[in-house]
Design an enzyme around this catalytic site. Structure first.
Site, PDB file in Angstrom:
ATOM      1  N   PHE A 141       1.944 -16.702  44.746  1.00 27.52           N
ATOM      2  CA  PHE A 141       0.606 -16.800  45.560  1.00 27.52           C
ATOM      3  C   PHE A 141       0.408 -15.870  46.410  1.00 27.52           C
ATOM      4  CE2 PHE A 141      -2.529 -18.244  48.745  1.00 27.52           C
ATOM      5  CZ  PHE A 141      -3.419 -18.419  47.744  1.00 27.52           C
ATOM      6  N   ASP A 226       5.650  -9.694  50.112  1.00 33.04           N
ATOM      7  CA  ASP A 226       4.335 -10.563  50.771  1.00 33.04           C
ATOM      8  C   ASP A 226       5.089 -11.702  51.542  1.00 33.04           C
ATOM      9  OD1 ASP A 226       2.512 -12.542  51.275  1.00 33.04           O
ATOM     10  OD2 ASP A 226       1.578 -12.769  49.335  1.00 33.04           O
ATOM     11  N   LYS A 255      -1.010 -15.376  58.476  1.00 34.08           N
ATOM     12  CA  LYS A 255      -0.652 -16.681  58.901  1.00 34.08           C
ATOM     13  C   LYS A 255       0.074 -16.583  60.179  1.00 34.08           C
ATOM     14  CE  LYS A 255      -0.875 -19.206  54.476  1.00 34.08           C
ATOM     15  NZ  LYS A 255      -0.349 -18.708  53.299  1.00 34.08           N
TER      16      LYS A 255
HETATM   17  C1  LIG Z   1      -1.251 -18.085  52.509  1.00 31.93           C
HETATM   18  C2  LIG Z   1      -0.780 -16.919  51.713  1.00 31.93           C
HETATM   19  C3  LIG Z   1      -1.486 -15.599  51.277  1.00 31.93           C
HETATM   20  C4  LIG Z   1      -3.249 -15.760  51.432  1.00 31.93           C
HETATM   21  O1  LIG Z   1      -3.355 -15.696  52.947  1.00 31.93           O
HETATM   22  P1  LIG Z   1      -4.751 -15.934  53.416  1.00 31.93           P
HETATM   23  O2  LIG Z   1      -4.762 -15.671  54.861  1.00 31.93           O
HETATM   24  O3  LIG Z   1      -5.183 -17.440  52.993  1.00 31.93           O
HETATM   25  O4  LIG Z   1      -5.792 -14.985  52.677  1.00 31.93           O
HETATM   26  C5  LIG Z   1      -0.930 -14.806  50.720  1.00 31.93           C
HETATM   27  N1  LIG Z   1       0.215 -14.751  50.369  1.00 31.93           N
HETATM   28  C6  LIG Z   1       1.043 -15.842  50.831  1.00 31.93           C
HETATM   29  C7  LIG Z   1       2.433 -15.774  50.326  1.00 31.93           C
HETATM   30  C8  LIG Z   1       0.661 -16.953  51.191  1.00 31.93           C
HETATM   31  O5  LIG Z   1       1.317 -17.972  51.521  1.00 31.93           O
END
Ligand SMILES: *Cc1c(COP(=O)(O)O)cnc(C)c1O
Length: 406
Positions: A141, A226, A255
């Site tokens: 994700f 990420d 986050k």
């Molecule tokens: C939550 C998340 C995202 C997206 O972040 P947003 O602030 O919702 O755009 C991207 N990568 C990972 C691994 C995430 O957990």
């Protein structure tokens, strides 16, 4: 001082908000530490942490101070000008990591969007247009923009929005052979979450990240981690890559970085950053003084031995109780994750029923998360009190009993 407000209720959500979410039945109105109160005054224990965002809980005095101090000074100037909080935060983030340059934005998706665009631009400039393939993992994700859902490995998020971005290759996570098979000289980047968060709280194997690093170096592709969910102290290291000792070329954070104030960051080296020259990329709010002032304070508090060691100790406290509960009710096939990103994997008999557990927890005044249909996820404050862990786990056990005995 404030004008009287019209009362609102959960039913209003279904009338005035786009129906892309299905929030819980109650409306939180106030938080303190790892406790949250709803409209009726009911007190909940928060083990969801706003999905790994509220890294210092709710209303942490240091963050309230940073925000209100900055609020009285300067909110926004745009990137036509720079500002002090953005420069202070960039200095601290680069001093604390492999990186030498930061790009600030407002969310994880935007940080990844910047990372993917940079990886493509870098390869385009140095090796030509053919080198544009991005390799990522199934079940990963990376956010909800069209580029990031396409790189993400979950078709349910990317299908049905018209033509997709081309040149994305997906491989099974933690499978070195599959990775070796797709990474070629056409690859511009390999993108991985060191722990797949949304995909089920699944940590990468040490050998997998090492192999990814080696393949990227060999094929002159960039390794992008990420760390939107795994970063900023979540695993007990400032970033998860540090625990693995595998250094990416680009890292994305969001986050927990803002502790609840929206901010995202892409970190990289001087050499790579130089390919995002003036005018190639941008966002109006990027480096916003309020966001950067809060994130700077989050970093000050989190990047200390006391907090990072605390995360590891708290992991043990959760893991012990989860194992006990799992055994007593035969509900889990295992508990995984690192630090305070914890996944309890539902046993065969309960597969697909994560939502039932989340709902049962809500009835016990407990906020938890799921990560897909088969995994319960906890992502609490990194400074959650032991007493809140114990009370949260007591409520969790009652919630589990509800589901099992229903
Ligand atoms: C939550 C998340 C995202 C997206 O972040 P947003 O602030 O919702 O755009 C991207 N990568 C990972 C691994 C995430 O957990």
């Amino acid at each position: 001082m404030s004008a009287p407000q019209n009362p609102v209720e959960r039913a209003d959500f279904d009338k005035v908000i786009v129906p892309s979410y299905a929030p819980a039945a109650f409306i939180p109105v106030r938080g303190q530490g790892s406790r949250v109160w709803d409209q009726s005054g009911r007190e909940l224990v928060d083990l969801a942490g706003g999905i790994a965002v509220n890294s210092l809980g709710h209303a942490h005095p240091a963050l309230v101070e940073a925000l209100t101090e900055q609020a009285g000074k300067l909110w926004h100037v745009s990137n036509v000008f720079t500002n002090e909080p953005t420069l202070r935060l960039a200095k601290k983030l680069t001093a604390a990591t492999f990186a030498e340059r930061a790009f600030f934005c407002n969310s994880g998706a935007e940080a990844n969007e910047a990372a993917f665009k940079l990886a493509r631009r870098y390869a385009h400039n140095l090796f030509g247009p053919e080198k544009c393939e991005i390799v990522s993992a199934l079940n990963s994700f990376h956010g909800r923009t069209l580029f990031t859902v396409t790189v993400g490995g979950q078709p349910k998020y990317s299908d049905g929005f018209g033509p997709k971005i081309q040149g994305i290759r997906h491989v099974p996570y933690n499978d070195i052979q599959s990775l070796e098979a797709v990474v070629t000289d056409k690859t511009c980047a390999v993108v991985l979450e060191p722990i797949q968060g949304e995909g089920g709280v699944l940590p990468a194997d040490q050998a997998y990240l090492e192999a990814a690093r080696e393949l990227c170096t060999r094929h002159r592709a960039l390794l992008v981690f990420d760390e939107v969910q795994s970063g900023m102290g979540r695993t007990g290291s400032l970033f998860a890559y540090m625990g693995y000792g595998v250094i990416p070329d680009i890292l994305t954070s969001a986050k927990s970085l803002g502790g609840g104030f929206p901010i995202g960051a892409m970190l990289t080296t001087d050499r790579i950053a130089s390919h995002l020259s003036v005018g190639t990329h941008g966002t109006t709010y990027g480096g916003n003084p309020l966001a950067c002032a809060v994130a700077e304070r989050v970093l000050d508090v989190v990047n200390t031995p006391a907090v990072l060691e605390g995360v590891k100790a708290k992991h043990e406290r959760f893991a012990t109780r989860l194992a006990e509960i799992g055994q007593r009710y035969a509900v889990f096939s295992g508990v995984r994750g690192k630090g305070l990103l914890i996944g309890a994997v539902l046993a065969e008999d309960f597969k697909g029923r994560a939502k039932d557990f989340v709902d049962a927890a809500e009835r016990e005044a407990l906020m938890i998360l799921q990560a897909g249909p088969d995994v319960l996820r906890l992502a609490p404050s990194l400074v959650i009190e032991d007493a809140d862990i114990d009370e949260g786990m007591a409520r969790f056990e009652r919630a589990v009993a509800r589901v099992v005995q229903a």
